[in-house]
Write a protein that holds these residues in place. Structure first.
Motif, PDB file in Angstrom:
ATOM      1  N   TYR A  44       0.850  -1.198   0.000  1.00 15.65           N
ATOM      2  CA  TYR A  44       0.000   0.000   0.000  1.00 15.65           C
ATOM      3  C   TYR A  44       0.878   1.237   0.000  1.00 15.65           C
ATOM      4  N   TYR A  84      -4.770   7.902   0.962  1.00 14.25           N
ATOM      5  CA  TYR A  84      -4.524   6.653   0.255  1.00 14.25           C
ATOM      6  C   TYR A  84      -4.216   6.949  -1.207  1.00 14.25           C
ATOM      7  N   ILE A 143      -2.671   4.066  -3.637  1.00 12.87           N
ATOM      8  CA  ILE A 143      -2.810   2.892  -4.479  1.00 12.87           C
ATOM      9  C   ILE A 143      -2.359   1.667  -3.695  1.00 12.87           C
ATOM     10  N   HIS A 144      -2.774   0.478  -4.118  1.00 13.31           N
ATOM     11  CA  HIS A 144      -2.247  -0.737  -3.518  1.00 13.31           C
ATOM     12  C   HIS A 144      -2.227  -1.855  -4.552  1.00 13.31           C
ATOM     13  N   GLY A 145      -1.441  -2.893  -4.267  1.00 13.16           N
ATOM     14  CA  GLY A 145      -1.346  -4.026  -5.184  1.00 13.16           C
ATOM     15  C   GLY A 145      -0.807  -5.253  -4.490  1.00 13.16           C
ATOM     16  N   GLU A 151      -0.312  -1.897 -10.944  1.00 16.02           N
ATOM     17  CA  GLU A 151      -1.596  -1.243 -10.830  1.00 16.02           C
ATOM     18  C   GLU A 151      -1.469   0.218 -11.244  1.00 16.02           C
ATOM     19  N   THR A 152      -2.555   0.746 -11.789  1.00 20.05           N
ATOM     20  CA  THR A 152      -2.590   2.170 -12.172  1.00 20.05           C
ATOM     21  C   THR A 152      -3.946   2.732 -11.821  1.00 20.05           C
ATOM     22  N   ASN A 153      -3.941   3.950 -11.283  1.00 13.11           N
ATOM     23  CA  ASN A 153      -5.200   4.671 -11.099  1.00 13.11           C
ATOM     24  C   ASN A 153      -4.966   6.123 -11.499  1.00 13.11           C
ATOM     25  N   SER A 208       0.961   5.060 -10.559  1.00 16.43           N
ATOM     26  CA  SER A 208       1.150   3.668 -10.956  1.00 16.43           C
ATOM     27  C   SER A 208       2.023   2.984  -9.916  1.00 16.43           C
ATOM     28  N   LEU A 209       1.758   1.700  -9.727  1.00 18.11           N
ATOM     29  CA  LEU A 209       2.537   0.902  -8.791  1.00 18.11           C
ATOM     30  C   LEU A 209       3.151  -0.255  -9.555  1.00 18.11           C
ATOM     31  N   LEU A 233       6.583   3.400  -6.703  1.00 15.71           N
ATOM     32  CA  LEU A 233       5.415   4.245  -6.946  1.00 15.71           C
ATOM     33  C   LEU A 233       5.819   5.291  -7.969  1.00 15.71           C
ATOM     34  N   THR A 275      -7.306  -0.133   3.463  1.00 15.02           N
ATOM     35  CA  THR A 275      -7.518   1.185   2.871  1.00 15.02           C
ATOM     36  C   THR A 275      -8.263   2.022   3.881  1.00 15.02           C
TER      37      THR A 275
END
Lengths: 112, 113
Positions: free
Chosen positions: A34, A46, A48-50, A55-57, A61-62, A73, B101
């Motif tokens: 996270y 917060y 992002i997490h993976g 992962e990308t939002n 990106s992670l 990150l 989260t």
């Protein structure tokens, strides 16, 4: 929860990508990575997490290495408002108790 | 507009007085948390609540008390027994007790004079 290691500080030019590394060599198979950030005098946010896959939002990106012992990150186009302390946290989702262990993090300074 | 609110943002109290910090969320989250942050330090967990009418001590609960009578509210009382109460206090919530989260409020900076 596995221990994480981050550089204490980094600089980045505005408009360039900021790449923040995190080492978590003792991560277990069911632990997620996270990322949170904290802008001065505000609550952590917060990001992002993976678990395994990249992962990308809309924020970042992670990238998690194949052996999962480190991650990066990426803020693709850093702005002055991205100046903050960034925390990498490794934790099992679903653990009772819910405590997040925030280490020292990386202080990112975005400069004009 | 969903989120977590903490009030006030700055709070001053005289030594020996109890003070209650407010935390409200309209995210319909089951779990809520209180953390303390000292200058240049990470967050430390004071108390957490997994569900209404239930709460557990965190790592530094001494000198603090909480209640969870409503799902949306988790007030923290800093009592006179807390030796070093001056700090930045952060409230957070998560959908479930295992939810990593966590969503944080803006914080309350308490100064005891």
């Amino acid at each position: 929860d596995a221990k994480t290691t981050q550089p204490p500080s980094m600089d980045c030019a505005e408009g360039r990508a900021a790449n923040l590394p995190c080492n978590h060599s003792t991560i277990s198979g069911n632990e997620y990575v996270y990322w949170y950030r904290q802008i001065h005098s505000q609550g952590p946010q917060y990001i992002i997490h993976g678990l395994k896959n990249n992962e990308t939002n809309e924020m970042a990106s992670l990238i998690i290495t194949e052996d999962r012992k480190s991650s990066t990150l990426i803020l693709p186009h850093a702005t002055l408002r991205d100046t903050a302390v960034y925390y990498c946290i490794v934790r099992v989702a679903g653990n009772q108790g819910g405590k997040l262990i925030f280490g020292q993090g990386t202080e990112l300074s975005v400069k004009p | 507009d969903g989120g977590i609110t903490q009030s006030p943002k700055y709070l001053f109290r005289k030594e020996g007085q109890n003070v209650t910090l407010s935390c409200e969320q309209n995210l319909n989250h089951d779990a809520m948390y209180w953390y303390r942050q000292d200058p240049g330090q990470g967050l430390r967990l004071i108390y957490y609540s997994q569900i209404v009418n239930d709460f557990q001590k965190g790592d530094i609960a001494e000198g603090y008390s909480v209640s969870r009578e409503k799902k949306e509210s988790f007030p923290l009382t800093v009592t006179s027994a807390q030796k070093n109460p001056t700090a930045f206090y952060l409230c957070a919530s998560s959908e479930t007790s295992g939810g990593v989260t966590q969503y944080f409020g803006p914080g309350t900076r308490l100064t005891v004079l």
